[in-house]
Design a protein around this motif. Structure first.
Motif, PDB file in Angstrom:
ATOM      1  N   SER A  85       3.169  -3.154  -9.257  1.00  0.00           N
ATOM      2  CA  SER A  85       3.084  -2.455 -10.538  1.00  0.00           C
ATOM      3  C   SER A  85       4.232  -1.470 -10.714  1.00  0.00           C
ATOM      4  N   PRO A  86       5.117  -1.678 -11.733  1.00  0.00           N
ATOM      5  CA  PRO A  86       6.140  -0.669 -12.035  1.00  0.00           C
ATOM      6  C   PRO A  86       5.544   0.577 -12.688  1.00  0.00           C
ATOM      7  N   ASP A  87       4.296   0.485 -13.156  1.00  0.00           N
ATOM      8  CA  ASP A  87       3.647   1.646 -13.758  1.00  0.00           C
ATOM      9  C   ASP A  87       3.286   2.685 -12.700  1.00  0.00           C
ATOM     10  N   PHE A  88       2.674   2.239 -11.600  1.00  0.00           N
ATOM     11  CA  PHE A  88       2.193   3.162 -10.577  1.00  0.00           C
ATOM     12  C   PHE A  88       3.137   3.267  -9.373  1.00  0.00           C
ATOM     13  N   LEU A  89       4.083   2.349  -9.247  1.00  0.00           N
ATOM     14  CA  LEU A  89       5.037   2.378  -8.136  1.00  0.00           C
ATOM     15  C   LEU A  89       6.437   2.224  -8.730  1.00  0.00           C
ATOM     16  N   ALA A  90       7.110   3.341  -8.932  1.00  0.00           N
ATOM     17  CA  ALA A  90       8.442   3.342  -9.532  1.00  0.00           C
ATOM     18  C   ALA A  90       9.460   3.788  -8.493  1.00  0.00           C
ATOM     19  N   ASP A  91      10.507   2.970  -8.297  1.00  0.00           N
ATOM     20  CA  ASP A  91      11.522   3.251  -7.274  1.00  0.00           C
ATOM     21  C   ASP A  91      10.872   3.457  -5.909  1.00  0.00           C
ATOM     22  N   ASP A  92       9.810   2.674  -5.667  1.00  0.00           N
ATOM     23  CA  ASP A  92       9.052   2.724  -4.405  1.00  0.00           C
ATOM     24  C   ASP A  92       8.449   4.112  -4.153  1.00  0.00           C
ATOM     25  N   CYS A  93       8.151   4.828  -5.230  1.00  0.00           N
ATOM     26  CA  CYS A  93       7.497   6.135  -5.137  1.00  0.00           C
ATOM     27  C   CYS A  93       6.146   6.065  -5.824  1.00  0.00           C
ATOM     28  N   CYS A  94       5.111   6.503  -5.118  1.00  0.00           N
ATOM     29  CA  CYS A  94       3.755   6.543  -5.663  1.00  0.00           C
ATOM     30  C   CYS A  94       3.274   7.990  -5.617  1.00  0.00           C
ATOM     31  N   VAL A  95       2.657   8.433  -6.701  1.00  0.00           N
ATOM     32  CA  VAL A  95       2.265   9.839  -6.825  1.00  0.00           C
ATOM     33  C   VAL A  95       0.746   9.929  -6.939  1.00  0.00           C
ATOM     34  N   PHE A  96       0.138  10.683  -6.018  1.00  0.00           N
ATOM     35  CA  PHE A  96      -1.306  10.887  -6.005  1.00  0.00           C
ATOM     36  C   PHE A  96      -1.611  12.357  -6.289  1.00  0.00           C
ATOM     37  N   GLY A  97      -2.825  12.624  -6.742  1.00  0.00           N
ATOM     38  CA  GLY A  97      -3.187  14.001  -7.032  1.00  0.00           C
ATOM     39  C   GLY A  97      -4.664  14.263  -6.901  1.00  0.00           C
ATOM     40  N   VAL A  98      -5.005  15.544  -6.841  1.00  0.00           N
ATOM     41  CA  VAL A  98      -6.398  15.967  -6.868  1.00  0.00           C
ATOM     42  C   VAL A  98      -6.476  17.238  -7.713  1.00  0.00           C
ATOM     43  N   HIS A  99      -7.512  17.328  -8.518  1.00  0.00           N
ATOM     44  CA  HIS A  99      -7.769  18.522  -9.316  1.00  0.00           C
ATOM     45  C   HIS A  99      -9.180  19.007  -8.992  1.00  0.00           C
ATOM     46  N   ILE A 100      -9.280  20.187  -8.393  1.00  0.00           N
ATOM     47  CA  ILE A 100     -10.572  20.752  -8.030  1.00  0.00           C
ATOM     48  C   ILE A 100     -11.138  21.477  -9.253  1.00  0.00           C
TER      49      ILE A 100
END
Length: 320
Positions: free
Chosen positions: A137-152
């Protein structure tokens, strides 16, 4: 707690979420070791406590859904003072996990809940996206970078009832993780403590040693710390700084051992996941080895009053 998957149901679809309070950017994601080992980020501070994300790149749900998913779990550190969860405290936490869509420039994920106490410091794994879909997926994996997050979102103290925690509106924290390509760098260090029994009644630390240009040391609770039961507690510490926690950050596979000086059958434990050492932090076990096993004369872990510890580190990547 959190999302559950009953027989015959699939993981929930992603929904748009708020921007996270903590963001974890993993570069060279496709180079990650895609085995069973989860990956723990370096701790981040939110509302007076140390938290961390745990990523599992390969997680399979029920047998009916054997497709491997990328999952996230939220963890809280244990320890004395306001930065660690103490015995007797239970907190009900509501939070959102998310993954960044580079095309939409928005985060998508799911809401979850968990009751944290010193025996349950990890929330349930929440499925975000099938691994195969993510890698294509180029949407969630761009330039082999994947970004995750958490919001408490919310922290309610169940025990003790008079304690209250206000969710703070801190500036979002960001960590970058850069995965190395093979071959990985490996280090090991052994230290023999000649007066181990003389120090048995209280916590002590070994002399600092140097690896990769940094100072490290073993932290030992011979009778166990406040989270153990009739076990020796053993940790490897990075002698870093809380002021600049990610000036030095390394993703490693960690193995700690107590050596058998008689038969060579060493007692060894490997961290159940890859961990980031950054700032002033440590990883290890409150219940490393039962005291009955440690003192068993047939095993050779104690020779007279001498005990030998060993740390083995495999460097997987760097964090900033």
């Amino acid at each position: 707690m959190g999302n559950s998957f009953a027989a015959g149901s699939a993981p929930a679809l992603l929904a748009e979420t708020q921007d996270p309070c903590f963001t974890w950017k993993i570069h060279e994601f496709s180079v990650l070791p895609m085995g069973d080992l989860p990956i723990n980020c370096a701790p981040f501070i939110f509302s007076g406590y140390r938290w961390f994300l745990q990523l599992s790149p390969v997680h399979r749900t029920l047998p009916f859904f054997a497709i491997p998913y990328v999952t996230l779990s939220l963890g809280i550190a244990r320890g004395q003072g306001c930065l660690g969860l103490e015995p007797g405290v239970m907190m009900a936490v509501v939070f959102e996990f998310s993954i960044y869509n580079h095309t939409d420039r928005a985060y998508y994920g799911c809401k979850a809940t968990h009751n944290f106490d010193v025996k349950h410091i990890y929330s349930k794994k929440e499925c975000l996206i099938p691994l195969a879909k993510l890698l294509k997926s180029p949407d969630f994996l761009a330039d082999d970078c994947c970004v995750f997050g958490v919001h408490i979102l919310k922290i309610d103290v169940i025990l003790p009832e008079e304690m209250a925690i206000v969710v703070q509106k801190n500036a979002p924290a960001v960590q970058n993780l850069f995965i190395d390509k093979l071959p990985y760098i490996k280090w090991s260090y052994s230290v023999t403590i000649g007066n181990f029994l003389e120090q048995f009644a209280e916590r002590f630390v070994t002399y600092k040693f140097e690896l990769d240009g940094q100072k490290w040391y073993f932290g030992i609770y011979p009778c166990g710390n406040r989270y153990s039961n009739n076990c020796l507690s053993l940790f490897l510490h990075l002698d870093g700084s809380d002021e600049v926690p990610h000036e030095y950050g390394k993703l490693v596979e960690l193995t700690l051992s107590i050596l058998d000086e008689r038969r060579g059958k060493h007692y060894t434990r490997r961290c159940p996941g890859l961990v980031v050492f950054a700032g002033k932090c440590h990883w290890g076990w409150s219940e490393f080895i039962p005291l009955t096993m440690l003192f068993d004369p047939s095993r050779g872990y104690l020779v007279g009053s001498s005990c030998t510890l060993k740390a083995e580190i495999v460097m997987i990547g760097s964090s900033s």
